[in-house]
Write an enzyme that holds these catalytic residues in place. Structure first.
Site, PDB file in Angstrom:
ATOM      1  N   GLU A 176       0.823  -1.207   0.000  1.00 55.68           N
ATOM      2  CA  GLU A 176       0.000   0.000   0.000  1.00 55.68           C
ATOM      3  C   GLU A 176       0.860   1.260   0.000  1.00 55.68           C
ATOM      4  O   GLU A 176       0.521   2.252  -0.662  1.00 55.68           O
ATOM      5  CB  GLU A 176      -0.941  -0.001   1.202  1.00 55.68           C
ATOM      6  CG  GLU A 176      -2.007   1.067   1.114  1.00 55.68           C
ATOM      7  CD  GLU A 176      -3.099   0.917   2.159  1.00 55.68           C
ATOM      8  OE1 GLU A 176      -4.148   1.553   1.986  1.00 55.68           O
ATOM      9  OE2 GLU A 176      -2.907   0.164   3.140  1.00 55.68           O
ATOM     10  N   HIS A 197      -9.713  -4.908  11.973  1.00 52.81           N
ATOM     11  CA  HIS A 197     -10.126  -4.990  10.572  1.00 52.81           C
ATOM     12  C   HIS A 197     -11.574  -5.476  10.508  1.00 52.81           C
ATOM     13  O   HIS A 197     -11.852  -6.649  10.759  1.00 52.81           O
ATOM     14  CB  HIS A 197      -9.186  -5.939   9.824  1.00 52.81           C
ATOM     15  CG  HIS A 197      -9.373  -5.938   8.342  1.00 52.81           C
ATOM     16  ND1 HIS A 197     -10.421  -5.308   7.711  1.00 52.81           N
ATOM     17  CD2 HIS A 197      -8.635  -6.510   7.344  1.00 52.81           C
ATOM     18  CE1 HIS A 197     -10.321  -5.482   6.422  1.00 52.81           C
ATOM     19  NE2 HIS A 197      -9.258  -6.195   6.161  1.00 52.81           N
TER      20      HIS A 197
END
Length: 417
Positions: free
Chosen positions: A315, A341
């Site tokens: 990322e 998450h």
């Protein structure tokens, strides 16, 4: 000319609290919502921690009898929707039923329903399977129940692209309004996979942090050298999206403009992101183009930031490819360090957090970032450990999600002109 789309309502249920206010307060104070699992017995599990939604009572927002017919993820979605509609000044009584749609992102559906029903099936036979198993476990029932609760009669869609589900749901909602199919859309995501089967299944993939059972608040550590995996979270976030002139005409409060969306596929691996970051970079580039802005206008990016060895460097690389040197000038943070998450709900929750960051001019922190993993390319400004006040405010934010299967989604919001 594209029809402009704005955000007029926010609602959420998260490991940090059962409202937008509680969740945002936890975020700016760097509070961890991760703790020991209470939803099932973890005696035989190597992973004993998660970001659970706490003290949740659906009946505070929806009828108790209706709530009992819903899976946990569905209850989360319904409550977040009720909050968002109230925030937008909408209700079953005044909503334009045929001019309002729903797009819900969900990755797994009623996991606890599936698990409990399968146990009964194997232990006692097919006749003992609970009669509401199917309508409670399937993922589309979240959107279906929301439509029934609030009398919404346009399309009620469910989108499933793993961890990118609710980011992509927002993108689809944006297109619905822009196209003129509807003027209002209730969009977001919900997930509740903190079950024995859920934790067990992700554990055998070696994706969960397992060494922090005695200090759960330290377990989710995106971009940190000592990260070892993500922490499961749960919850829901819903946004009321409206065509700009429609919102103005009814005197709605406007948070910001939903400026753009970009999506892509890695075409690389079933669970791992492309380490080059090319797929994610394409999603960022497409979102910027769709928003009609320059890369340099983005001031904050809420990262997918899972705290895994493969995601965080990929990322970081994707941001450098998409933004060039500007990637080093923006603030980047992963609020999963606090919420865990939330799988299919993560994108919508993080979009909501990004909108609040812009509204209050505060960059959320990445907690537990003691030493960035610079060796593997994690060398951006991740707002370590403490929120930062923006001296001149924040006018443009982005949020990205990278899902199993190589699904990438990025959304951009900006202050209204």
């Amino acid at each position: 000319m594209k029809r402009r789309v704005v955000v007029t309502g926010l609602g959420c249920v998260s490991p940090l609290g059962n409202s937008v206010e509680e969740t945002w307060e936890g975020i700016i104070n760097g509070k961890s919502g991760i703790g020991r699992i209470s939803l099932f017995d973890t005696t035989d599990f190597g992973v004993k921690i998660a970001g659970e939604v706490k003290d949740f009572d659906a009946s505070a927002w929806i009828d108790r009898k209706e709530a009992r017919k819903m899976a946990r993820f569905c209850q989360f979605a319904a409550v977040a929707s009720a909050q968002a509609l109230k925030d937008a000044g909408l209700s079953k009584e005044n909503i334009e039923a045929e001019n309002t749609s729903i797009v819900l992102g969900n990755g797994i559906g009623g996991f606890e329903v599936t698990e409990n029903s399968m146990k009964k099936y194997f232990e006692a036979g097919p006749a003992r399977v609970p009669p509401l198993t199917v309508p409670m476990m399937i993922g589309n029932e979240g959107a279906g129940n929301i439509s029934m609760l609030f009398g919404i009669k346009s399309t009620a869609w469910t989108l499933q692209t793993a961890c990118a589900s609710s980011t992509d749901a927002l993108g689809l909602a944006l297109d619905q309004i822009r196209s003129g199919r509807v003027d209002t859309c209730l969009a977001g995501g919900a997930e509740a996979a903190v079950t024995g089967f859920g934790i067990g299944s992700f554990s055998v993939l070696k994706t969960l942090a397992s060494s922090y059972n005695d200090c759960p608040e330290k377990a989710s550590r995106p971009f940190d050298k000592d990260r070892e995996g993500f922490v499961m979270g749960e919850g829901a976030a819903m946004l009321v999206l409206e065509e700009y002139e429609h919102a103005k005409a009814r005197g709605a409060k406007i948070y910001c403009e939903f400026a753009g969306y970009g999506g892509s596929s890695d075409a690389y691996h079933i669970t791992s992101p492309d380490p080059s970051g090319d797929g994610g970079a394409l999603a960022v580039t497409l979102a910027i183009k769709d928003a009609g802005i320059k890369p340099e206008e983005i001031q904050y990016y809420n990262a997918h930031g899972t705290s895994t060895s493969v995601n965080d460097p990929a990322e970081s690389s994707m941001l450098k490819k998409a933004l060039g040197n500007h990637a080093y000038k923006i603030k980047v943070s992963s609020t999963k360090s606090m919420t865990g998450h939330c799988l299919g709900a993560a994108g919508a929750l993080e979009a909501l957090i990004s909108i609040k960051a812009m509204e209050d001019g505060i960059y959320p922190p990445t907690i537990n970032l003691d030493k960035a993993d610079v060796e593997h390319g994690c060398d951006l400004d991740y707002v370590p450990n403490k929120a930062v006040k923006a001296e001149k405010g924040i006018s443009c934010v982005a949020s990205g999600s990278l899902g199993f299967g190589g699904h990438n989604g990025v959304v951009i919001f900006k202050k209204i002109d």
